[in-house]
Design a protein around this motif. Sequence first.
Motif, PDB file in Angstrom:
ATOM      1  N   LYS A   1       0.674  -1.499   0.209  1.00 22.53           N
ATOM      2  CA  LYS A   1      -0.107  -0.035  -0.120  1.00 22.53           C
ATOM      3  C   LYS A   1       1.052   1.049   0.002  1.00 22.53           C
ATOM      4  CE  LYS A   1      -4.292  -2.130   2.074  1.00 22.53           C
ATOM      5  NZ  LYS A   1      -5.116  -1.868   3.427  1.00 22.53           N
ATOM      6  N   ASN A   2       2.072   1.137   0.735  1.00 22.07           N
ATOM      7  CA  ASN A   2       2.876   2.503   0.819  1.00 22.07           C
ATOM      8  C   ASN A   2       3.417   2.696  -0.593  1.00 22.07           C
ATOM      9  OD1 ASN A   2       2.216   2.817   3.380  1.00 22.07           O
ATOM     10  ND2 ASN A   2       3.958   1.447   4.141  1.00 22.07           N
ATOM     11  N   LEU A   3       3.758   1.538  -1.223  1.00 21.43           N
ATOM     12  CA  LEU A   3       4.432   1.631  -2.427  1.00 21.43           C
ATOM     13  C   LEU A   3       3.255   2.253  -3.594  1.00 21.43           C
ATOM     14  CD1 LEU A   3       6.825   1.048  -4.384  1.00 21.43           C
ATOM     15  CD2 LEU A   3       6.201  -1.277  -4.643  1.00 21.43           C
ATOM     16  N   ILE A   4       2.284   1.568  -3.646  1.00 22.78           N
ATOM     17  CA  ILE A   4       1.262   2.108  -4.502  1.00 22.78           C
ATOM     18  C   ILE A   4       0.956   3.648  -4.361  1.00 22.78           C
ATOM     19  CG2 ILE A   4      -1.006   1.847  -5.163  1.00 22.78           C
ATOM     20  CD1 ILE A   4      -0.943  -0.934  -4.563  1.00 22.78           C
ATOM     21  N   SER A   5       0.804   4.011  -2.641  1.00 25.63           N
ATOM     22  CA  SER A   5       0.550   5.459  -2.588  1.00 25.63           C
ATOM     23  C   SER A   5       1.859   6.251  -3.036  1.00 25.63           C
ATOM     24  CB  SER A   5       0.346   5.439  -1.101  1.00 25.63           C
ATOM     25  OG  SER A   5       0.186   6.839  -0.850  1.00 25.63           O
ATOM     26  N   TYR A   6       3.163   5.767  -3.107  1.00 28.88           N
ATOM     27  CA  TYR A   6       3.976   6.683  -3.579  1.00 28.88           C
ATOM     28  C   TYR A   6       3.929   6.969  -5.054  1.00 28.88           C
ATOM     29  CZ  TYR A   6       8.836   7.857  -4.555  1.00 28.88           C
ATOM     30  OH  TYR A   6       9.776   8.426  -5.244  1.00 28.88           O
ATOM     31  N   VAL A   7       3.690   5.768  -5.815  1.00 32.00           N
ATOM     32  CA  VAL A   7       3.683   5.922  -7.344  1.00 32.00           C
ATOM     33  C   VAL A   7       2.474   6.561  -7.684  1.00 32.00           C
ATOM     34  CG1 VAL A   7       3.480   4.462  -9.190  1.00 32.00           C
ATOM     35  CG2 VAL A   7       4.721   3.446  -7.296  1.00 32.00           C
ATOM     36  N   VAL A   8       1.397   6.486  -7.101  1.00 36.54           N
ATOM     37  CA  VAL A   8       0.293   7.286  -7.583  1.00 36.54           C
ATOM     38  C   VAL A   8       0.353   8.898  -7.209  1.00 36.54           C
ATOM     39  CG1 VAL A   8      -2.133   7.943  -6.945  1.00 36.54           C
ATOM     40  CG2 VAL A   8      -1.568   5.677  -7.079  1.00 36.54           C
ATOM     41  N   THR A   9       1.036   9.217  -6.140  1.00 35.03           N
ATOM     42  CA  THR A   9       1.438  10.709  -5.903  1.00 35.03           C
ATOM     43  C   THR A   9       2.454  11.149  -6.960  1.00 35.03           C
ATOM     44  OG1 THR A   9       1.036  10.386  -3.623  1.00 35.03           O
ATOM     45  CG2 THR A   9       2.417  12.284  -4.046  1.00 35.03           C
ATOM     46  N   LYS A  10       3.602  10.286  -7.199  1.00 36.80           N
ATOM     47  CA  LYS A  10       4.574  10.869  -8.187  1.00 36.80           C
ATOM     48  C   LYS A  10       3.736  11.034  -9.370  1.00 36.80           C
ATOM     49  CE  LYS A  10       8.502  11.517  -6.016  1.00 36.80           C
ATOM     50  NZ  LYS A  10       8.838  12.782  -6.043  1.00 36.80           N
ATOM     51  N   THR A  11       2.775  10.222  -9.946  1.00 34.63           N
ATOM     52  CA  THR A  11       2.091  10.050 -11.240  1.00 34.63           C
ATOM     53  C   THR A  11       1.453  11.362 -11.283  1.00 34.63           C
ATOM     54  OG1 THR A  11       2.174   7.710 -11.289  1.00 34.63           O
ATOM     55  CG2 THR A  11       0.642   8.840 -12.899  1.00 34.63           C
ATOM     56  N   ARG A  12       0.526  11.675 -10.462  1.00 37.64           N
ATOM     57  CA  ARG A  12      -0.359  12.790 -10.081  1.00 37.64           C
ATOM     58  C   ARG A  12       0.600  14.055 -10.567  1.00 37.64           C
ATOM     59  NH1 ARG A  12      -4.641  11.538  -5.663  1.00 37.64           N
ATOM     60  NH2 ARG A  12      -5.766   9.908  -6.573  1.00 37.64           N
ATOM     61  N   ALA A  13       1.546  14.263  -9.673  1.00 35.67           N
ATOM     62  CA  ALA A  13       2.469  15.364  -9.926  1.00 35.67           C
ATOM     63  C   ALA A  13       3.211  15.455 -11.310  1.00 35.67           C
ATOM     64  CB  ALA A  13       3.708  15.299  -8.759  1.00 35.67           C
ATOM     65  N   ILE A  14       3.568  14.244 -11.973  1.00 39.48           N
ATOM     66  CA  ILE A  14       4.143  14.429 -13.243  1.00 39.48           C
ATOM     67  C   ILE A  14       2.996  14.758 -14.312  1.00 39.48           C
ATOM     68  CG2 ILE A  14       4.934  13.058 -15.193  1.00 39.48           C
ATOM     69  CD1 ILE A  14       6.600  11.430 -13.126  1.00 39.48           C
ATOM     70  N   ASN A  15       1.976  14.292 -14.025  1.00 40.03           N
ATOM     71  CA  ASN A  15       0.756  14.539 -15.003  1.00 40.03           C
ATOM     72  C   ASN A  15       0.166  15.933 -14.652  1.00 40.03           C
ATOM     73  OD1 ASN A  15       0.025  12.228 -16.492  1.00 40.03           O
ATOM     74  ND2 ASN A  15      -1.135  11.549 -14.849  1.00 40.03           N
ATOM     75  N   GLY A  16       0.301  16.485 -13.482  1.00 39.41           N
ATOM     76  CA  GLY A  16      -0.236  17.939 -13.433  1.00 39.41           C
ATOM     77  C   GLY A  16       0.964  18.856 -14.163  1.00 39.41           C
ATOM     78  N   THR A  17       2.198  18.601 -13.931  1.00 34.92           N
ATOM     79  CA  THR A  17       3.361  19.462 -14.606  1.00 34.92           C
ATOM     80  C   THR A  17       3.225  19.289 -16.345  1.00 34.92           C
ATOM     81  OG1 THR A  17       4.886  18.794 -12.714  1.00 34.92           O
ATOM     82  CG2 THR A  17       5.680  19.712 -14.961  1.00 34.92           C
ATOM     83  N   TYR A  18       2.926  18.131 -16.706  1.00 34.72           N
ATOM     84  CA  TYR A  18       2.250  17.916 -17.998  1.00 34.72           C
ATOM     85  C   TYR A  18       1.321  18.691 -18.578  1.00 34.72           C
ATOM     86  CZ  TYR A  18       1.658  15.273 -22.434  1.00 34.72           C
ATOM     87  OH  TYR A  18       1.424  14.756 -23.675  1.00 34.72           O
ATOM     88  N   HIS A  19       0.338  18.431 -17.937  1.00 33.41           N
ATOM     89  CA  HIS A  19      -0.680  19.178 -18.175  1.00 33.41           C
ATOM     90  C   HIS A  19      -0.468  20.794 -18.354  1.00 33.41           C
ATOM     91  CE1 HIS A  19      -4.614  16.599 -18.191  1.00 33.41           C
ATOM     92  NE2 HIS A  19      -3.512  15.592 -17.943  1.00 33.41           N
ATOM     93  N   ARG A  20       0.016  21.505 -17.587  1.00 32.07           N
ATOM     94  CA  ARG A  20       0.579  22.748 -17.500  1.00 32.07           C
ATOM     95  C   ARG A  20       1.313  23.097 -18.442  1.00 32.07           C
ATOM     96  NH1 ARG A  20       0.764  21.645 -11.884  1.00 32.07           N
ATOM     97  NH2 ARG A  20       2.902  21.517 -11.812  1.00 32.07           N
ATOM     98  N   PHE A  21       2.241  22.221 -18.873  1.00 31.51           N
ATOM     99  CA  PHE A  21       2.965  22.622 -20.111  1.00 31.51           C
ATOM    100  C   PHE A  21       2.418  22.466 -21.432  1.00 31.51           C
ATOM    101  CE2 PHE A  21       5.537  20.759 -23.679  1.00 31.51           C
ATOM    102  CZ  PHE A  21       6.692  21.544 -23.755  1.00 31.51           C
ATOM    103  N   LEU A  22       1.242  21.682 -21.539  1.00 33.18           N
ATOM    104  CA  LEU A  22       0.603  21.613 -22.760  1.00 33.18           C
ATOM    105  C   LEU A  22      -0.249  23.092 -22.775  1.00 33.18           C
ATOM    106  CD1 LEU A  22      -0.730  18.132 -23.175  1.00 33.18           C
ATOM    107  CD2 LEU A  22       1.118  19.139 -24.452  1.00 33.18           C
ATOM    108  N   GLY A  23      -0.916  23.282 -21.679  1.00 31.43           N
ATOM    109  CA  GLY A  23      -1.950  24.453 -21.644  1.00 31.43           C
ATOM    110  C   GLY A  23      -0.993  25.664 -21.907  1.00 31.43           C
ATOM    111  N   ARG A  24       0.260  25.674 -21.715  1.00 29.07           N
ATOM    112  CA  ARG A  24       0.838  26.963 -21.640  1.00 29.07           C
ATOM    113  C   ARG A  24       1.588  27.204 -22.998  1.00 29.07           C
ATOM    114  NH1 ARG A  24       3.290  26.576 -17.449  1.00 29.07           N
ATOM    115  NH2 ARG A  24       5.284  25.394 -18.204  1.00 29.07           N
TER     116      ARG A  24
END
Length: 322
Positions: A66-89
């Motif tokens: 569970k701790n590993l999955i939580s870590y992966v999900v958190t990192k994935t959301r952070a990367i996706n957020g950065t990627y979305h901001r890059f596309l929108g800009r």
Amino acid sequence: MLMPFCHASAWAAPLRPKSFGNRCQKLVFYSRGPRYEVASARSQIVLSDLPCRSSRLHLSPKADVKNLISYVVTKTRAINGTYHRFLGRHFPRFYALYTVFMKGIISIPPFANYLVFLLMYLFPRQLLVKHFWTPKQQIDFLDIYHSLRKQSHSEIITHLERASALVSDERLRWHLTDLCTKVQNGVHPTAHDILALRECFSTRPLGFSQLQATHMRALSRAMLLNPHLPPAVLRWRLKSHTTVIQQLDRALAQLGIGQLTAQEVKSACYLRGLNSTHIADDRCRTWLGEWLQISCSLKETELSLLLHNVVLLSTNYLETRR
């Protein structure tokens, strides 16, 4: 039944629960007169000879996962957020399409959006709107779509020939047969020739309510609509689509063709059945003027003629026949 070996003094006093040292399993004794039994779920017990693990190492595997999955999900959301901001800009138009595609059409797991981009690159005609096509792709893809709808032109003319035998008026029957012969021989009909048949397309046999299922399927392919639907749905879709085109025609007639740009004229012609990608601007404007003349002269009960006009007026127009 197990009989544990004990010191003789143990027989004189009642026994209390006792555990064997630092063992994982505990051996518990109970007094039953002169004998002692080991209590277990089924009067049996298996003793473990292995020492217990320390509390620091005794962790649940599920907690680690569970701790590993939580870590992966958190990192994935952070990367996706950065990627979305890059596309929108940097790519606002593409980001708008991307957002609609990802939220309104499909839901995919993280990182699978890169597969979507690969599919868009490999199949741009099927997955992208024409605004994202290159100029060469626009010409090539519009040619492909026109070739698909043109495959049904000869079938539609054949249906008109068969329907001419059901026309009660001899003059109209002869005129419809003559028009079909001209189109088959490569002659472009005039607006007057087509409007002379408006009575045939308002009632039997070519009115919207009298069209056969095979006839409507061919017309649907000519309009780039799905032909694999029940006849009632095909009739409704064809009529509603034709009604919208006539409303656009009336608005365009009030505005004036001269107010349109060259690209708008080509788009308007292509929507009405003409492959305008290889025709000069002045020729497109002439053809669109003929179409508006016919469309604005028809009543609502005669819209079937406007639908067939997609074939009659475009099949042999100048360079469109190859």
